[in-house]
Design an enzyme around this catalytic site. Structure first.
Site, PDB file in Angstrom:
ATOM      1  N   MET A  74     -10.739  39.041  36.072  1.00  0.00           N
ATOM      2  CA  MET A  74      -9.990  40.119  36.688  1.00  0.00           C
ATOM      3  C   MET A  74      -8.575  39.889  37.171  1.00  0.00           C
ATOM      4  O   MET A  74      -7.860  40.372  37.743  1.00  0.00           O
ATOM      5  CB  MET A  74     -10.661  40.947  38.152  1.00  0.00           C
ATOM      6  CG  MET A  74     -11.766  41.246  37.461  1.00  0.00           C
ATOM      7  SD  MET A  74     -11.561  42.670  36.070  1.00  0.00           S
ATOM      8  CE  MET A  74     -13.417  42.698  35.621  1.00  0.00           C
ATOM      9  N   CYS A  75      -8.008  38.539  37.189  1.00  0.00           N
ATOM     10  CA  CYS A  75      -6.746  38.228  37.241  1.00  0.00           C
ATOM     11  C   CYS A  75      -5.812  38.494  36.190  1.00  0.00           C
ATOM     12  O   CYS A  75      -5.960  38.554  35.088  1.00  0.00           O
ATOM     13  CB  CYS A  75      -6.720  36.508  37.353  1.00  0.00           C
ATOM     14  SG  CYS A  75      -7.433  35.802  38.826  1.00  0.00           S
ATOM     15  N   HIS A  76      -4.596  38.916  36.725  1.00  0.00           N
ATOM     16  CA  HIS A  76      -3.718  39.444  36.150  1.00  0.00           C
ATOM     17  C   HIS A  76      -2.659  38.310  35.571  1.00  0.00           C
ATOM     18  O   HIS A  76      -2.515  37.235  36.137  1.00  0.00           O
ATOM     19  CB  HIS A  76      -2.286  40.182  36.920  1.00  0.00           C
ATOM     20  CG  HIS A  76      -2.984  41.526  37.484  1.00  0.00           C
ATOM     21  ND1 HIS A  76      -3.876  41.586  38.627  1.00  0.00           N
ATOM     22  CD2 HIS A  76      -2.915  42.826  37.089  1.00  0.00           C
ATOM     23  CE1 HIS A  76      -4.096  42.803  38.661  1.00  0.00           C
ATOM     24  NE2 HIS A  76      -3.601  43.519  37.774  1.00  0.00           N
ATOM     25  N   MET A 114      -5.187  32.325  43.053  1.00  0.00           N
ATOM     26  CA  MET A 114      -6.170  31.964  42.249  1.00  0.00           C
ATOM     27  C   MET A 114      -5.589  30.804  41.101  1.00  0.00           C
ATOM     28  O   MET A 114      -6.078  30.050  40.585  1.00  0.00           O
ATOM     29  CB  MET A 114      -6.699  33.138  41.274  1.00  0.00           C
ATOM     30  CG  MET A 114      -7.302  33.970  42.169  1.00  0.00           C
ATOM     31  SD  MET A 114      -8.700  33.287  43.093  1.00  0.00           S
ATOM     32  CE  MET A 114      -9.662  32.449  41.676  1.00  0.00           C
ATOM     33  N   GLU A 115      -4.199  31.018  40.809  1.00  0.00           N
ATOM     34  CA  GLU A 115      -3.499  29.883  39.988  1.00  0.00           C
ATOM     35  C   GLU A 115      -3.370  28.593  40.780  1.00  0.00           C
ATOM     36  O   GLU A 115      -3.790  27.700  40.005  1.00  0.00           O
ATOM     37  CB  GLU A 115      -2.219  30.672  39.633  1.00  0.00           C
ATOM     38  CG  GLU A 115      -2.065  31.709  38.823  1.00  0.00           C
ATOM     39  CD  GLU A 115      -2.673  33.044  39.250  1.00  0.00           C
ATOM     40  OE1 GLU A 115      -2.783  33.839  38.298  1.00  0.00           O
ATOM     41  OE2 GLU A 115      -2.771  33.190  40.270  1.00  0.00           O
ATOM     42  N   ASP A 129     -13.032  13.560  34.199  1.00  0.00           N
ATOM     43  CA  ASP A 129     -13.035  13.146  32.605  1.00  0.00           C
ATOM     44  C   ASP A 129     -12.136  11.756  32.461  1.00  0.00           C
ATOM     45  O   ASP A 129     -12.920  11.187  31.434  1.00  0.00           O
ATOM     46  CB  ASP A 129     -12.288  14.393  31.823  1.00  0.00           C
ATOM     47  CG  ASP A 129     -12.460  14.035  30.514  1.00  0.00           C
ATOM     48  OD1 ASP A 129     -13.445  13.877  29.804  1.00  0.00           O
ATOM     49  OD2 ASP A 129     -11.479  14.135  29.896  1.00  0.00           O
TER      50      ASP A 129
END
Length: 163
Positions: A74-76, A114-115, A129
Site C-alpha cells: 500500500m505504499c505510494h 517506510m522508505e 549476505d
C-alpha cells in the site's frame, strides 16, 4: 471507525492523497547487525572475498528505498529527493555491532518512513549476505524509526535509544 486502506466493499486500496499538501518530508531509521571479530576485521580492512561490504550495502539500501512501493503493497511510489546511509561501529569484544542509520527525504504528499525503514533493513540484510560465508551466526538487530518530519501528523522523535 473507518479504515483508510479498505474500500466500501471491505477490500484493500491505496489511500488517495491527491488533496494532501506537498511538504518537505524526512525520515531517519536505524538498524544494526552484530558480527564476530573475524567479520569485523575483514570489513574494516576491506578483505571480505565478496568485496567492499559497506559500499555494496550502502548501494543496496539506496536501491531499496527507491523500490519500497514494490515491497510494501500500500505504499505510494515516491520521487525521493535524497537517500543517505551512514555506519558506525560499537566495538565491545567479542561482540561487534554495526549501526546503520538511513535518512530519506522528499517533497510530496506522503511521508518517507517506510522508505527509510526499508533502506535500513536492506542494508543490514546485504551485510549479512556479503559475510555469511565467514559466519552465519550474525544477528540483525532492531529496526526502528528514529524520527520523521513533515506532514499532517507532525514531527516524531524517538525519546529513547532502544538498542
Amino acid at each position: 471507525m473507518s479504515f483508510t486502506h479498505f474500500n466500501e466493499e471491505g477490500r484493500a486500496k491505496m489511500v488517495d492523497i491527491t488533496e494532501k499538501n506537498e511538504t518537505t518530508r524526512t525520515a531517519i531509521a536505524h538498524s544494526s547487525i552484530q558480527v564476530n571479530e573475524e567479520i569485523y576485521t575483514k570489513i574494516k580492512e576491506n578483505k571480505m572475498k565478496k568485496g567492499d561490504v559497506l559500499a555494496v550495502a550502502q548501494v543496496a539500501g539506496v536501491m531499496a528505498a527507491k523500490k519500497t512501493s514494490e515491497w510494501i503493497p500500500m505504499c505510494h511510489p515516491l520521487m525521493l529527493k535524497g537517500v543517505d546511509i551512514s555506519f558506525s561501529w560499537e566495538e565491545k569484544a567479542p561482540e561487534y555491532i554495526l549501526h546503520i542509520e538511513t535518512t530519506v527525504k522528499t517533497k510530496g504528499s506522503t511521508g518517507v518512513e517506510m522508505e527509510a525503514l526499508t533502506a535500513a533493513t536492506a542494508t543490514a540484510l546485504t551485510v549479512y549476505d556479503m559475510c555469511k560465508a565467514v559466519d552465519k551466526g550474525m544477528i540483525i538487530g532492531r529496526t526502528y524509526l528514529v524520527e520523521k518530519t513533515g506532514g499532517k501528523s507532525g514531527d516524531f522523535r524517538r525519546k529513547e535509544n532502544i538498542d
